[in-house]
Design a protein around this motif. Structure first.
Motif, short mmCIF file in Angstrom:
data_model
loop_
_atom_site.label_atom_id
_atom_site.label_comp_id
_atom_site.label_asym_id
_atom_site.label_seq_id
_atom_site.Cartn_x
_atom_site.Cartn_y
_atom_site.Cartn_z
N LYS A 39 0.83 -1.19 0.00
CA LYS A 39 0.00 0.00 0.00
C LYS A 39 0.87 1.25 0.00
CE LYS A 39 -3.93 2.10 2.40
NZ LYS A 39 -4.88 1.98 3.55
N GLN A 40 1.96 1.21 0.78
CA GLN A 40 2.88 2.34 0.82
C GLN A 40 3.58 2.51 -0.53
OE1 GLN A 40 5.55 1.58 4.07
NE2 GLN A 40 3.97 1.78 5.63
N VAL A 41 3.97 1.38 -1.14
CA VAL A 41 4.64 1.43 -2.45
C VAL A 41 3.70 2.01 -3.50
CG1 VAL A 41 5.58 0.04 -4.33
CG2 VAL A 41 6.24 -0.46 -1.96
N ASP A 42 2.44 1.54 -3.51
CA ASP A 42 1.46 2.06 -4.48
C ASP A 42 1.25 3.56 -4.30
OD1 ASP A 42 1.14 -0.43 -5.58
OD2 ASP A 42 -0.66 -0.92 -4.44
N ALA A 43 1.22 4.00 -3.03
CA ALA A 43 1.06 5.43 -2.75
C ALA A 43 2.28 6.20 -3.24
CB ALA A 43 0.86 5.66 -1.25
N LYS A 44 3.46 5.60 -3.05
CA LYS A 44 4.70 6.23 -3.51
C LYS A 44 4.71 6.35 -5.03
CE LYS A 44 9.05 7.55 -3.26
NZ LYS A 44 9.45 8.83 -2.63
#
Length: 227
Positions: A39-44
Motif C-alpha cells: 500500500k505504501q509502495v502504491d502510494a509512492k
C-alpha cells in the motif's frame, strides 16, 4: 506407564498445536506487513506519477469515428499539427527546456492549431471541424521501447475531430517523444538524455525501470531516495 504415555502424547500434541499456531500467526503477520508495505509502495508510485505529470505535456487526437477514412484523417492531422508545432515553436521558444513553455505556447495558439487541422480535413474532402484545447486527460500506460510512462492524469493538447467518437492517438510532446511511426517508437540515447534532464532522478528511474523501482522502494523505502 500408561498415564505417562498419555501425558507425553498430549504434550506432543500441544507442541504441534503451538508450532502450527506460531506458523499461522507468523504468516498472518507477514501478509499484513506485505499488504501494508505494498500500500505504501502504491502510494509512492502514485505520488511520483503525479510529480512526473507536472514535467511532461502530452498530445491527444480523437478521430471523428472508427471508419478507415476517419482514422486516416486523424493520422494526417497528427502529422500536420506536429510539423507545425515543431517549426513554430523552434522559432518562438527556441532552447526551452520546460514543459510549461510548451503548454503556454499551445494555449496561445489553439486557433492556429485548429486551422491546421481543419485544412487537412477539408483537403481530404470532409466538412466536420476540429476543436483544440489544453486540458487534463487520463492516459493508460504508454511504452516507448524500454521507456514506460505510467497511467494517470496528464495535461495534454487535445484535438477533437468532428464527433470525436473514434479511437484516439497520443504521444508525449514534451520531452519530445512523439513518434509517428510505431515501428520506430524507441527512445534513442540522445532522447533518453533529454528525458533525464527534464525529470528528477526518481521520475527518470520510474519511467526506465518501473518494476525495479517498485521492488527497490518495497525493500529500502525512503532510504532508496538517497542513493
Amino acid at each position: 506407564m500408561e498415564g505417562k504415555k498419555n501425558y507425553l502424547e498430549r504434550y506432543r500434541i500441544r507442541q504441534i498445536i503451538c508450532v502450527i499456531l506460531g506458523i499461522c500467526i507468523a504468516l498472518a503477520a507477514t501478509l499484513l506487513l506485505t499488504a501494508s508495505r505494498m500500500k505504501q509502495v502504491d502510494a509512492k508510485v502514485a505520488r511520483t506519477q503525479e510529480s512526473l505529470a507536472k514535467e511532461v505535456f502530452r498530445f491527444h487526437v480523437l478521430a471523428n469515428s472508427d471508419s478507415d477514412e476517419d482514422q486516416a484523417v486523424k493520422l494526417k492531422v497528427r502529422d500536420a499539427v506536429i510539423t507545425y508545432m515543431k517549426e513554430s515553436m523552434d522559432e518562438e521558444i527556441e532552447g526551452s527546456t520546460d514543459a510549461k513553455d510548451t503548454k503556454e505556447w499551445a494555449k496561445a495558439h489553439l486557433e492556429e492549431l485548429e486551422q491546421v487541422a481543419d485544412s487537412v480535413i477539408a483537403r481530404e474532402g470532409y466538412s466536420y471541424q476540429a476543436e483544440a484545447e489544453v486540458t487534463t486527460c487520463y492516459f493508460p500506460d504508454k511504452r516507448y521501447g524500454d521507456i514506460l510512462f505510467p497511467q494517470g492524469d496528464y495535461e495534454a493538447l487535445r484535438i477533437k475531430l468532428g464527433k470525436a467518437k473514434g479511437h484516439n492517438w497520443w504521444c508525449v510532446l514534451y520531452p519530445n517523444l512523439c513518434f509517428t511511426n510505431s515501428t520506430c517508437a524507441v527512445v534513442s540515447d540522445d532522447g533518453k538524455e533529454e528525458l533525464k534532464e527534464a525529470l528528477t532522478a526518481e521520475e527518470y528511474e520510474m519511467v526506465t525501470a518501473t518494476s525495479d523501482f517498485k521492488i527497490k522502494w518495497f525493500f529500502f523505502g525512503e532510504d532508496s531516495e538517497e542513493d
